[in-house]
Write a protein that holds these residues in place. Sequence first.
Motif, PDB file in Angstrom:
ATOM      1  N   GLU A 375      -7.422   1.977  11.677  1.00 44.14           N
ATOM      2  CA  GLU A 375      -8.079   2.334  12.943  1.00 44.14           C
ATOM      3  C   GLU A 375      -7.418   1.630  14.126  1.00 44.14           C
ATOM      4  OE1 GLU A 375     -12.211   1.430  12.659  1.00 44.14           O
ATOM      5  OE2 GLU A 375     -12.582   2.854  11.022  1.00 44.14           O
ATOM      6  N   LEU A 376      -7.120   0.345  13.935  1.00 43.22           N
ATOM      7  CA  LEU A 376      -6.509  -0.436  15.018  1.00 43.22           C
ATOM      8  C   LEU A 376      -5.098   0.046  15.327  1.00 43.22           C
ATOM      9  CD1 LEU A 376      -7.698  -4.026  14.032  1.00 43.22           C
ATOM     10  CD2 LEU A 376      -8.488  -2.671  15.968  1.00 43.22           C
ATOM     11  N   LEU A 377      -4.378   0.445  14.283  1.00 41.17           N
ATOM     12  CA  LEU A 377      -2.987   0.871  14.469  1.00 41.17           C
ATOM     13  C   LEU A 377      -2.865   2.347  14.825  1.00 41.17           C
ATOM     14  CD1 LEU A 377      -1.242  -0.962  11.471  1.00 41.17           C
ATOM     15  CD2 LEU A 377      -1.328  -1.680  13.861  1.00 41.17           C
ATOM     16  N   GLY A 378      -3.895   3.130  14.511  1.00 36.15           N
ATOM     17  CA  GLY A 378      -3.829   4.567  14.746  1.00 36.15           C
ATOM     18  C   GLY A 378      -2.901   5.266  13.776  1.00 36.15           C
ATOM     19  N   LEU A 379      -2.835   4.760  12.520  1.00 34.63           N
ATOM     20  CA  LEU A 379      -1.940   5.313  11.494  1.00 34.63           C
ATOM     21  C   LEU A 379      -2.730   5.664  10.243  1.00 34.63           C
ATOM     22  CD1 LEU A 379       0.996   2.717  11.696  1.00 34.63           C
ATOM     23  CD2 LEU A 379       0.923   4.961  12.775  1.00 34.63           C
ATOM     24  N   SER A 380      -2.098   6.436   9.362  1.00 34.26           N
ATOM     25  CA  SER A 380      -2.689   6.727   8.060  1.00 34.26           C
ATOM     26  C   SER A 380      -2.489   5.527   7.139  1.00 34.26           C
ATOM     27  CB  SER A 380      -2.029   7.967   7.454  1.00 34.26           C
ATOM     28  OG  SER A 380      -0.660   7.700   7.194  1.00 34.26           O
ATOM     29  N   ASP A 381      -3.155   5.549   5.981  1.00 38.57           N
ATOM     30  CA  ASP A 381      -3.024   4.441   5.020  1.00 38.57           C
ATOM     31  C   ASP A 381      -1.568   4.227   4.624  1.00 38.57           C
ATOM     32  OD1 ASP A 381      -5.701   4.306   5.185  1.00 38.57           O
ATOM     33  OD2 ASP A 381      -6.151   4.859   3.108  1.00 38.57           O
ATOM     34  N   ARG A 382      -0.876   5.332   4.291  1.00 37.30           N
ATOM     35  CA  ARG A 382       0.512   5.229   3.829  1.00 37.30           C
ATOM     36  C   ARG A 382       1.426   4.674   4.930  1.00 37.30           C
ATOM     37  NH1 ARG A 382       3.199   7.456  -0.374  1.00 37.30           N
ATOM     38  NH2 ARG A 382       1.393   8.707  -0.928  1.00 37.30           N
ATOM     39  N   GLU A 383       1.271   5.159   6.154  1.00 35.45           N
ATOM     40  CA  GLU A 383       2.115   4.700   7.263  1.00 35.45           C
ATOM     41  C   GLU A 383       1.874   3.221   7.566  1.00 35.45           C
ATOM     42  OE1 GLU A 383       2.754   8.688  10.028  1.00 35.45           O
ATOM     43  OE2 GLU A 383       0.897   7.534  10.215  1.00 35.45           O
ATOM     44  N   ALA A 384       0.592   2.829   7.584  1.00 39.74           N
ATOM     45  CA  ALA A 384       0.253   1.427   7.858  1.00 39.74           C
ATOM     46  C   ALA A 384       0.831   0.506   6.790  1.00 39.74           C
ATOM     47  CB  ALA A 384      -1.257   1.265   7.942  1.00 39.74           C
ATOM     48  N   GLU A 385       0.712   0.936   5.529  1.00 42.21           N
ATOM     49  CA  GLU A 385       1.244   0.128   4.432  1.00 42.21           C
ATOM     50  C   GLU A 385       2.770   0.014   4.510  1.00 42.21           C
ATOM     51  OE1 GLU A 385       1.469   0.422  -0.402  1.00 42.21           O
ATOM     52  OE2 GLU A 385      -0.441   0.991   0.554  1.00 42.21           O
ATOM     53  N   THR A 386       3.427   1.113   4.872  1.00 39.60           N
ATOM     54  CA  THR A 386       4.893   1.109   4.993  1.00 39.60           C
ATOM     55  C   THR A 386       5.353   0.127   6.074  1.00 39.60           C
ATOM     56  OG1 THR A 386       5.008   3.415   4.280  1.00 39.60           O
ATOM     57  CG2 THR A 386       6.929   2.525   5.433  1.00 39.60           C
ATOM     58  N   GLU A 387       4.704   0.186   7.234  1.00 38.18           N
ATOM     59  CA  GLU A 387       5.076  -0.698   8.342  1.00 38.18           C
ATOM     60  C   GLU A 387       4.812  -2.158   7.990  1.00 38.18           C
ATOM     61  OE1 GLU A 387       6.733   0.159  10.843  1.00 38.18           O
ATOM     62  OE2 GLU A 387       6.550   2.331  10.727  1.00 38.18           O
ATOM     63  N   LEU A 388       3.665  -2.410   7.372  1.00 37.50           N
ATOM     64  CA  LEU A 388       3.326  -3.781   6.987  1.00 37.50           C
ATOM     65  C   LEU A 388       4.310  -4.315   5.948  1.00 37.50           C
ATOM     66  CD1 LEU A 388       1.403  -6.195   7.148  1.00 37.50           C
ATOM     67  CD2 LEU A 388      -0.029  -5.078   5.413  1.00 37.50           C
ATOM     68  N   SER A 389       4.647  -3.466   4.982  1.00 36.14           N
ATOM     69  CA  SER A 389       5.588  -3.883   3.932  1.00 36.14           C
ATOM     70  C   SER A 389       6.962  -4.223   4.511  1.00 36.14           C
ATOM     71  CB  SER A 389       5.736  -2.763   2.890  1.00 36.14           C
ATOM     72  OG  SER A 389       4.500  -2.486   2.283  1.00 36.14           O
ATOM     73  N   GLU A 390       7.375  -3.454   5.508  1.00 38.43           N
ATOM     74  CA  GLU A 390       8.677  -3.715   6.131  1.00 38.43           C
ATOM     75  C   GLU A 390       8.698  -5.074   6.825  1.00 38.43           C
ATOM     76  OE1 GLU A 390      11.464  -1.686   9.564  1.00 38.43           O
ATOM     77  OE2 GLU A 390      10.290  -0.380   8.252  1.00 38.43           O
ATOM     78  N   LYS A 400      -0.614  -9.960   1.840  1.00 41.45           N
ATOM     79  CA  LYS A 400      -0.762  -9.372   0.507  1.00 41.45           C
ATOM     80  C   LYS A 400      -1.783  -8.251   0.586  1.00 41.45           C
ATOM     81  CE  LYS A 400       0.742 -12.839  -2.797  1.00 41.45           C
ATOM     82  NZ  LYS A 400       0.371 -13.538  -4.041  1.00 41.45           N
ATOM     83  N   ILE A 401      -1.437  -7.123  -0.078  1.00 49.81           N
ATOM     84  CA  ILE A 401      -2.303  -5.942  -0.049  1.00 49.81           C
ATOM     85  C   ILE A 401      -3.036  -5.828  -1.390  1.00 49.81           C
ATOM     86  CG2 ILE A 401      -2.390  -3.442   0.224  1.00 49.81           C
ATOM     87  CD1 ILE A 401       0.231  -3.641   1.805  1.00 49.81           C
ATOM     88  N   ASP A 402      -4.340  -5.771  -1.321  1.00 48.33           N
ATOM     89  CA  ASP A 402      -5.178  -5.546  -2.510  1.00 48.33           C
ATOM     90  C   ASP A 402      -5.653  -4.102  -2.442  1.00 48.33           C
ATOM     91  OD1 ASP A 402      -6.930  -5.488  -4.585  1.00 48.33           O
ATOM     92  OD2 ASP A 402      -8.008  -7.316  -4.037  1.00 48.33           O
ATOM     93  N   ARG A 403      -4.935  -3.192  -3.085  1.00 45.58           N
ATOM     94  CA  ARG A 403      -5.258  -1.766  -2.968  1.00 45.58           C
ATOM     95  C   ARG A 403      -6.613  -1.405  -3.564  1.00 45.58           C
ATOM     96  NH1 ARG A 403       0.592   0.889  -4.480  1.00 45.58           N
ATOM     97  NH2 ARG A 403       1.561   0.685  -2.410  1.00 45.58           N
ATOM     98  N   PRO A 404      -6.942  -1.874  -4.784  1.00 46.56           N
ATOM     99  CA  PRO A 404      -8.267  -1.497  -5.338  1.00 46.56           C
ATOM    100  C   PRO A 404      -9.423  -1.931  -4.446  1.00 46.56           C
ATOM    101  CG  PRO A 404      -6.855  -2.417  -7.043  1.00 46.56           C
ATOM    102  CD  PRO A 404      -6.143  -2.640  -5.752  1.00 46.56           C
TER     103      PRO A 404
END
Length: 458
Positions: A375-390, A400-404
């Motif tokens: 919501e804060l970034l205005g992105l989808s889950d996949r896009e937000a995760e990609t940017e964060l991972s980069e 660290k991402i806890d997906r479950p």
Amino acid sequence: MAENLNPVLGNLAKDPKATEDYSKDVEEVIARVDTMKEAGRVMEAVEEMLALEKKTRQASDGISTSRLLCKICQILYDVKEWAKLQEHIVMLAKKRGQTKRAITDMVKLVMSWLPALEKARMLELIGTLSDVTDGKIFVEVERARLTGMLAKIKEDEGKLEEAANLLQEVQVESFGAMERREKTEYILNQMRLVLGKKDFVRTQIISKKLNPKLLEAEDFQDLKVQYYEYMVRYWLHEKKFLDVSKAYQSIFNTANVQADEAKWKAALTAHALYLLLAPYDNEQEDMMHKLDKMEAKKLDKVPVFQELIKIFLRKEITAWPLANEAEIKSHPVFQDSPHEGASVRWDMLRKRVVQHNIKVISEYYDQIHTKRLCELLGLSDREAETELSELVCAKFVAAKIDRPAGEIRFGRKQNYTDRLNDWSDSITKMLDLVENSCHLIQKEQMVHAARAKLKAKK
């Protein structure tokens, strides 16, 4: 009249290395030769000069030999005997014991005629002179200039690759006899041609031949701008936006650019935009702070771009699309002219805004739900995760991402050493506070005791 075309012909000084002085004989022969030429006896005049040339050459009379060689070429040029001229140029240069001065003066004289000749004739003479100068260090500058002329002809014909291949092989940086400005212009011409044929590896090699400190000289300011414009094209191909930004910064700091408001505004805004497009690191952040502080007055004149820089310096989440997006997008950096890839650079700016927002969030949150982050970034889950991972892979953000569980934890996991150090730091701070408190209490007690004594005396 013909003698005026070559200053060597008028030099009557005696060659100090000559075993015998033939200057008077040369004067007499030249006088007779002019008469013979007017009478149409050109080859007879040439033969007479060749006979005297042999004597002057064997006597090491360089000045006299030079005058004779130049006079022979001049006569053949005047009567338009092109085949004979080329034949005699080669023959005279190959004669045994021929002096360096004579060959150099002859080559310079013939080169002075080239601009006035038709294209076909010019190419023939350039070929002849190239053969004569091949392998001779004392005429390496003249050979380089001939190669430059030939490359220009090829370029005008549309044969850019041939022109680049001709020019790039000339190691002009090692020529001690060439003026430094001419040498710099020659190297820049090499860069321009290899960039034209998109040989970026060769561009990088040639660019190393120029010392950036040399370009800081007052009479090199125009060449400095030209050099960094070529480097911008190279770094854009390599997609190294920080180096592109540095190149524009060098252009901005050039004296003649500073004198023109339109030029420095273009350079400053390009420097700022490419700096924002560069990946986050300590150097990029340091350059942004320096730009904001040191060029504040000039940034005031481009408020849209000044505000864009401040957006990235503030620890606040930035909404996309940006304010004044139309004006920012109209900048040449985000246009395909003069440099291709405008859409890629615009997408990169959006990416940098998202990464800035993630960095801000990481400083305010220890833990956040994935949905809230999106919501804060205005992105989808996949896009937000990609940017964060980069950013995590670049070690710019620790997370660290806890997906479950749908949670993200910011900050590095402490090991035993880190925890022990934190505990030690906390104990030290606590003891400092206790010691300071004791000191203040003792001070208060002493003040009250002093006041009590004063009251007792009264």
